[in-house]
Design a protein around this motif. Structure first.
Motif, short mmCIF file in Angstrom:
data_model
loop_
_atom_site.label_atom_id
_atom_site.label_comp_id
_atom_site.label_asym_id
_atom_site.label_seq_id
_atom_site.Cartn_x
_atom_site.Cartn_y
_atom_site.Cartn_z
N VAL A 44 0.74 -1.13 0.26
CA VAL A 44 0.14 0.03 -0.14
C VAL A 44 0.92 1.38 0.30
N ALA A 45 0.12 2.20 -0.40
CA ALA A 45 1.20 3.62 -0.21
C ALA A 45 1.46 4.01 0.74
N PRO A 50 5.30 7.87 -3.25
CA PRO A 50 4.65 7.33 -4.13
C PRO A 50 5.87 5.74 -3.40
N LYS A 51 5.70 4.63 -3.53
CA LYS A 51 5.81 2.94 -3.36
C LYS A 51 6.58 2.58 -4.30
N VAL A 52 7.39 2.34 -4.60
CA VAL A 52 7.91 1.33 -5.08
C VAL A 52 8.50 -0.38 -4.40
N VAL A 82 11.00 -0.96 -1.82
CA VAL A 82 11.27 -1.88 -0.34
C VAL A 82 11.26 -3.26 -1.97
N LEU A 83 12.24 -4.05 -1.85
CA LEU A 83 12.84 -5.11 -3.14
C LEU A 83 12.61 -6.39 -2.25
N ALA A 139 0.60 4.55 -5.70
CA ALA A 139 0.75 6.24 -5.12
C ALA A 139 -0.84 5.91 -4.97
N LYS A 140 -1.58 6.62 -3.54
CA LYS A 140 -2.71 6.97 -3.20
C LYS A 140 -3.51 5.69 -3.79
#
Length: 163
Positions: A44-45, A50-52, A82-83, A139-140
């Motif tokens: 979740v964002a 943003p989160k990748v 996050v890998l 993102a959102k």
């Protein structure tokens, strides 16, 4: 008693790494093993950016080639990264941790230890075959799934800025 004090004194001297008279502690790389249900809350964002989430493995040449793009993205503050390593769990200490140390990766790294890929792959994206590299950008209320390697930092950064 004198023997024990001498023994512990010698042990203490040889168990500390010294540099310039100061004790230096080795930095340990922390990679946690997650099941998919443990990973799911991370998909979740975040509120501020943003989160990748990148799915990769140390043995995947295109994955390794694009990793610097994700690291730069996080370094510039454009996204949280996050890998998610899909390496075999038994390879954690022999391959994953040394790879992270060698490449000085500071992003969060998780080893996904969940053999039920037929169940969790469609939860990431219903059209994903499971091939890596693959990335989920969140993102959102928006998410974009990319199931091919990025051709450079610029296309990744532009996509993240766009959403």
């Amino acid at each position: 008693m004198k023997f024990l004090l001498t023994f512990f004194g010698v042990l203490l001297c040889f168990s500390c790494k010294q540099e310039g008279g100061n004790e230096v502690k080795e930095k340990q790389v922390l990679v946690e093993k997650y099941s998919f249900s443990e990973l799911e809350p991370l998909l979740v964002a975040t509120k501020h950016k943003p989160k990748v989430v990148n799915f990769w493995a140390t043995w995947c040449a295109p994955c390794v080639e694009e990793l610097p793009y994700f690291l730069k993205l996080e370094e510039k503050g454009l996204a949280d990264v996050v890998l998610v390593s899909l390496d075999i769990p038994s390879m954690l200490t022999s391959h994953v941790v040394p790879f992270i140390e060698k490449n000085k990766i500071k992003s969060q790294v998780i080893l996904l230890d969940d053999p039920y890929s037929n169940l969790w792959i469609p939860k990431i994206n219903k059209n994903w075959s499971g091939a890596i590299p693959a990335s989920l950008i969140i993102a959102k209320d928006t998410s974009v799934f990319v199931s091919k390697p990025f051709a450079g930092y610029k296309p990744l950064a532009e996509l993240v800025k766009k959403i």
